[in-house]
Design a protein around this motif. Structure first.
Motif, PDB file in Angstrom:
ATOM      1  N   GLN A  61       0.836  -1.211   0.000  1.00  0.00           N
ATOM      2  CA  GLN A  61       0.000   0.000   0.000  1.00  0.00           C
ATOM      3  C   GLN A  61       0.860   1.246   0.000  1.00  0.00           C
ATOM      4  OE1 GLN A  61      -2.547  -0.879   3.386  1.00  0.00           O
ATOM      5  NE2 GLN A  61      -4.328  -1.035   2.029  1.00  0.00           N
ATOM      6  N   LYS A  62       1.902   1.220   0.799  1.00  0.00           N
ATOM      7  CA  LYS A  62       2.781   2.367   0.903  1.00  0.00           C
ATOM      8  C   LYS A  62       3.454   2.678  -0.439  1.00  0.00           C
ATOM      9  CE  LYS A  62       5.777   4.579   4.113  1.00  0.00           C
ATOM     10  NZ  LYS A  62       6.418   4.610   5.378  1.00  0.00           N
ATOM     11  N   PHE A  63       3.771   1.631  -1.208  1.00  0.00           N
ATOM     12  CA  PHE A  63       4.392   1.819  -2.518  1.00  0.00           C
ATOM     13  C   PHE A  63       3.359   2.110  -3.610  1.00  0.00           C
ATOM     14  CE2 PHE A  63       8.390  -0.961  -1.483  1.00  0.00           C
ATOM     15  CZ  PHE A  63       8.912   0.090  -0.738  1.00  0.00           C
ATOM     16  N   GLY A  64       2.089   2.226  -3.216  1.00  0.00           N
ATOM     17  CA  GLY A  64       1.066   2.646  -4.159  1.00  0.00           C
ATOM     18  C   GLY A  64       0.365   1.526  -4.921  1.00  0.00           C
ATOM     19  N   PHE A  65       0.556   0.269  -4.496  1.00  0.00           N
ATOM     20  CA  PHE A  65      -0.161  -0.822  -5.169  1.00  0.00           C
ATOM     21  C   PHE A  65      -1.516  -1.003  -4.503  1.00  0.00           C
ATOM     22  CE2 PHE A  65       4.363  -1.746  -5.665  1.00  0.00           C
ATOM     23  CZ  PHE A  65       4.446  -1.910  -7.046  1.00  0.00           C
ATOM     24  N   ASP A  66      -2.518  -1.382  -5.312  1.00  0.00           N
ATOM     25  CA  ASP A  66      -3.846  -1.654  -4.770  1.00  0.00           C
ATOM     26  C   ASP A  66      -3.846  -3.096  -4.264  1.00  0.00           C
ATOM     27  OD1 ASP A  66      -6.474  -2.053  -4.204  1.00  0.00           O
ATOM     28  OD2 ASP A  66      -7.236  -1.542  -6.205  1.00  0.00           O
ATOM     29  N   ILE A  67      -4.078  -3.295  -2.961  1.00  0.00           N
ATOM     30  CA  ILE A  67      -3.983  -4.660  -2.438  1.00  0.00           C
ATOM     31  C   ILE A  67      -5.099  -5.574  -2.974  1.00  0.00           C
ATOM     32  CG2 ILE A  67      -2.600  -4.115  -0.384  1.00  0.00           C
ATOM     33  CD1 ILE A  67      -5.137  -4.526   1.295  1.00  0.00           C
ATOM     34  N   LYS A  68      -6.108  -4.992  -3.565  1.00  0.00           N
ATOM     35  CA  LYS A  68      -7.153  -5.815  -4.209  1.00  0.00           C
ATOM     36  C   LYS A  68      -6.560  -6.628  -5.362  1.00  0.00           C
ATOM     37  CE  LYS A  68     -11.213  -4.628  -2.239  1.00  0.00           C
ATOM     38  NZ  LYS A  68     -11.233  -5.416  -1.027  1.00  0.00           N
ATOM     39  N   ASN A  69      -5.469  -6.134  -5.942  1.00  0.00           N
ATOM     40  CA  ASN A  69      -4.833  -6.841  -7.061  1.00  0.00           C
ATOM     41  C   ASN A  69      -3.529  -7.533  -6.666  1.00  0.00           C
ATOM     42  OD1 ASN A  69      -6.771  -6.001  -8.951  1.00  0.00           O
ATOM     43  ND2 ASN A  69      -5.793  -3.981  -9.016  1.00  0.00           N
ATOM     44  N   LEU A  70      -3.187  -7.473  -5.385  1.00  0.00           N
ATOM     45  CA  LEU A  70      -1.895  -7.997  -4.940  1.00  0.00           C
ATOM     46  C   LEU A  70      -1.882  -9.527  -4.973  1.00  0.00           C
ATOM     47  CD1 LEU A  70       0.801  -6.824  -3.752  1.00  0.00           C
ATOM     48  CD2 LEU A  70      -0.131  -7.361  -1.500  1.00  0.00           C
ATOM     49  N   ARG A  71      -0.851 -10.068  -5.641  1.00  0.00           N
ATOM     50  CA  ARG A  71      -0.682 -11.521  -5.651  1.00  0.00           C
ATOM     51  C   ARG A  71       0.454 -11.889  -4.726  1.00  0.00           C
ATOM     52  NH1 ARG A  71      -3.385 -13.925  -9.935  1.00  0.00           N
ATOM     53  NH2 ARG A  71      -4.354 -12.403 -11.304  1.00  0.00           N
ATOM     54  N   GLY A  72       0.728 -13.170  -4.638  1.00  0.00           N
ATOM     55  CA  GLY A  72       1.815 -13.616  -3.768  1.00  0.00           C
ATOM     56  C   GLY A  72       1.297 -14.660  -2.803  1.00  0.00           C
ATOM     57  N   THR A  73       2.189 -15.189  -2.005  1.00  0.00           N
ATOM     58  CA  THR A  73       1.844 -16.306  -1.128  1.00  0.00           C
ATOM     59  C   THR A  73       2.493 -16.154   0.236  1.00  0.00           C
ATOM     60  OG1 THR A  73       1.885 -17.739  -3.082  1.00  0.00           O
ATOM     61  CG2 THR A  73       1.883 -18.842  -0.954  1.00  0.00           C
ATOM     62  N   ALA A  74       1.755 -16.498   1.268  1.00  0.00           N
ATOM     63  CA  ALA A  74       2.367 -16.632   2.590  1.00  0.00           C
ATOM     64  C   ALA A  74       2.403 -18.126   2.893  1.00  0.00           C
ATOM     65  CB  ALA A  74       1.518 -15.927   3.634  1.00  0.00           C
ATOM     66  N   GLN A  75       3.497 -18.604   3.477  1.00  0.00           N
ATOM     67  CA  GLN A  75       3.509 -20.035   3.817  1.00  0.00           C
ATOM     68  C   GLN A  75       2.438 -20.285   4.891  1.00  0.00           C
ATOM     69  OE1 GLN A  75       6.972 -22.644   5.440  1.00  0.00           O
ATOM     70  NE2 GLN A  75       6.904 -22.840   3.222  1.00  0.00           N
ATOM     71  N   ASN A  76       2.528 -19.583   6.003  1.00  0.00           N
ATOM     72  CA  ASN A  76       1.435 -19.532   6.978  1.00  0.00           C
ATOM     73  C   ASN A  76       0.800 -20.895   7.282  1.00  0.00           C
ATOM     74  OD1 ASN A  76      -0.439 -18.219   8.685  1.00  0.00           O
ATOM     75  ND2 ASN A  76      -1.908 -17.939   7.005  1.00  0.00           N
ATOM     76  N   ASP A  77       1.605 -21.938   7.335  1.00  0.00           N
ATOM     77  CA  ASP A  77       1.086 -23.273   7.652  1.00  0.00           C
ATOM     78  C   ASP A  77       1.676 -23.690   8.997  1.00  0.00           C
ATOM     79  OD1 ASP A  77       0.354 -25.904   7.907  1.00  0.00           O
ATOM     80  OD2 ASP A  77       1.601 -26.628   6.258  1.00  0.00           O
TER      81      ASP A  77
END
Lengths: 129, 527
Positions: free
Chosen positions: B150-166
């Motif tokens: 968000q700070k870099f100006g990207f819309d998080i609605k379109n943000l891709r990527g993965t968290a391992q979070n398992d």
């Protein structure tokens, strides 16, 4: 054999690799040794307290994250501070070149990456004789 | 003849020959891109777009990691996979006494959002997908990722990527747990729920069979336990009032590759089919995408040896081939020196080139599921599916997976198997070239070890102190109190954590706030 060697296997520091230490625990138990395992993420003080509580003959530190020299030095310092003469060894992901350094710090033995289970068992057996 | 019988590691029996008679089902009529997706989740697979190359990287300070990332991107890597140091993974700041010697060692050190600002600067976060290998402290680091985007100006609605979070697999292998098991699962679900509502293209969890296999599980258990864990997260998420089709398509998986070639390929094809059936039949998903088994399948460290390390380059090339023949979405390879150190730049480059050679020289992308229709592979895919299903039923019969992990029952079983496998290697029954056969008499190890930079430790602490001095401490305090209040009220704490990272609360401050409410995990020690 009059008395079985009692061994405390320990995971100091933040390293979570415990496959090796558990494999060794199984192998030592199969050989008739009395094995206690601390579980993960213990401080050197917690490990020494456990060693005293369980009255073990020797402590084995398992370290795979690369912090073996730092943790071995802590071990030595803490034992000195408490004037304890418990035997201890280190194993894990340890480069061959660090083995003499660990011995110099004061470990009774150091087992680098690739050490066979058999070699560790033989070491403990030699201590019983 | 009985003494000539051959079994895979997973226990399945292999015949010397397979013919049309072995195929009882009409699986040869299945099509890629169509339920149950045995042959692939997309109709054209790599013909449309090759698998993503996503090497695991990160060490030292955020500045150094940033440099390595820029290098990897320049060299054609299409995704990033961030490695964090152990203090960050266990919720400690760099200045904690327990962090001594570990800051920036096995991954990058992160204390505050400022570190993420450094590492991701100038990286196009809507083009390069970023995977965060973080579990115990995932809620903090994922919050940082959303905040920095968000700070870099990207819309998080379109943000891709993965968290391992398992987190459930962390209690089996890897060991970066922090909170008790039920609270840990609650936090995983907080992230899944938040992503489903606010960051819909993000993959909030990557369920890892990988580390379960690395801990000693066989390939059937790897899939079964991973699926049971995924189902536990799904069941908890559904209680939050979102439907299966709201989030199932964003679940992803991380699997291991080492051992028998065709065993792995059958494992993945069977897994894809069974997962689709689970999601449709047990959860009544309507959308096809919900049934997709999306995965990163990488060359496993467990197959590599310290002895004759160059052989690991060859092993990894086979693992890459297996992964591609199995229809993976993303690939990562352990580098040849990774059995004992953080990869050198050269070793990391060889891994990258191994995957590129497969794509650009070997024609691996030309056609979809080239092994589809093989009497052998299709037969074993069928057998594998049955075996995974049976193991899952067994786990569920003994109590659910959360109970099995909390009590230590599953860890104990896996650890026993690790011992049996290791015994097999040491006694030579399980062959490892260069280790227990075809050994060199006097092998001199000529590898380079990754150096640890003491200066980085001082640098990281200086940066942390500077931020603590410059930030608005009253705001930090208020945000930390909000996290505690929300946790006590059993609310989703993700929004509060995001606000806290934005005002530069540290990893440890946030972790401690959560600990205040949930407490800490006490390890069940057994072997």
């Amino acid at each position: 054999m009059e008395k079985k060697l009692r061994i405390l296997l320990a995971k100091p520091g933040l390293d979570g690799h415990d496959v090796g230490v558990k494999v060794l625990a199984h192998a030592l138990k199969d050989e008739g040794f009395d094995v206690v395992y601390t579980g993960l993420r213990k401080t050197i003080n917690q490990i020494i307290d456990k060693a005293i509580d369980k009255q073990v003959d020797i402590i084995g530190l398992s370290i795979l994250s690369g912090t073996h020299l730092i943790l071995c030095q802590q071990m030595k310092d803490e034992l000195d501070k408490r004037s304890l003469a418990i035997k201890w060894i280190a194993g894990g992901n340890i480069p061959d070149e660090d083995v003499p350094k660990i011995l110099k710090i004061g470990a009774n033995a150091a087992f680098p990456t690739g050490t066979s289970i058999h070699a560790v068992i033989e070491y403990f057996k030699s201590m019983e004789n | 003849m009985a003494n000539n019988e051959l079994f895979w590691e997973s226990g399945l029996k292999i015949n010397p020959l397979y013919t049309a008679e072995d195929l009882q089902t009409s699986s040869n009529l299945e099509k890629p891109g169509e339920y149950p997706f045995t042959r692939g989740i997309h109709p054209l697979m790599y013909r449309k777009r090759p698998f993503t190359i996503r090497q695991y990287a990160g060490f030292g300070t955020p500045e150094e990691t940033h440099e390595r990332f820029m290098y990897l991107i320049k060299n054609g890597q299409t995704g990033l996979n961030v490695a964090f140091d152990l203090p960050t993974q266990t919720g400690l700041d760099s200045d904690d006494p327990r962090a001594i010697g570990e800051v920036g060692r096995v991954g990058m050190a992160v204390d505050t959002l400022a570190d993420f600002e450094t590492v991701f600067e100038g990286i196009d976060l809507d083009q390069i997908t970023v995977s965060l290998t973080i579990n115990g402290s995932a809620i903090v680091l994922v919050a940082m990722y959303f905040a920095v985007a968000q700070k870099f100006g990207f819309d998080i609605k379109n943000l891709r990527g993965t968290a391992q979070n398992d987190i459930l697999k962390e209690f089996i292998g890897r060991g970066t747990w922090i909170f008790p098991v039920p609270a840990s699962v609650k936090l995983v679900v907080d992230i899944i729920e938040y992503a489903a509502r606010e960051v819909p293209k993000y993959s909030p969890v990557s369920v890892c069979g990988y580390h379960i296999r690395e801990s000693g599980a066989n390939p059937i258990q790897e899939m079964s336990y991973a699926f049971s864990i995924a189902k536990a997260y799904i069941n908890e998420t559904l209680k939050r009032g979102i439907t299966i089709d709201d989030f199932a398509s964003r679940l992803s998986f991380n699997f291991d590759i080492y051992g028998n070639l065709f065993e792995q390929i059958s494992k993945f094809r069977a897994g894809r089919r069974l997962w689709a059936k689970i999601i449709r039949e047990q959860y009544n998903a309507q959308k096809d995408e919900s049934c997709h088994l999306r995965m990163i399948a990488g060359g496993g460290g467990g197959g590599l040896t310290k002895e004759q390390p160059e052989n690991n380059i060859i092993r990894s090339a086979y693992y890459a081939l297996i992964s591609a023949l199995s229809g993976t979405q993303t690939m990562a390879l352990c580098s040849y020196d990774e059995a004992y150190t953080i990869p050198t730049e050269k070793a990391a480059e060889i891994s990258l080139r191994t995957m590129q050679i497969l794509i650009y020289e070997m024609g691996i992308c030309d056609t979809v599921d080239p092994l589809g229709g093989s009497y052998f592979v299709e037969s074993m895919t069928n057998e594998f599916e049955t075996a995974i299903k049976q193991t899952m039923e067994q786990v569920e019969k003994e109590g659910d997976i959360i109970e099995g992990i909390s009590s230590g029952r599953i860890q104990e079983a896996i650890s026993k198997q690790a011992y049996i496998r290791e015994k097999g290697i040491q006694e030579g029954d399980v062959k490892k070239v260069g280790l227990n056969c075809f050994k060199k008499e006097e092998e001199v190890l000529t590898v380079e070890f990754h150096p640890y930079n003491e200066e980085n430790y001082a640098k990281q602490i200086a940066k942390l102190n500077k931020i603590k001095a410059e930030r608005d401490n009253a705001k930090v305090k208020k945000c930390l109190e909000q996290i505690i209040e929300d946790a006590r009220a059993d609310k989703n704490i993700m929004p509060a954590v995001i606000e806290a990272v934005k005002v530069y609360a540290t990893v440890s401050e946030i972790t401690n706030a959560i600990k205040d409410v949930y407490g800490e995990y006490e390890e069940q020690v057994y072997f």
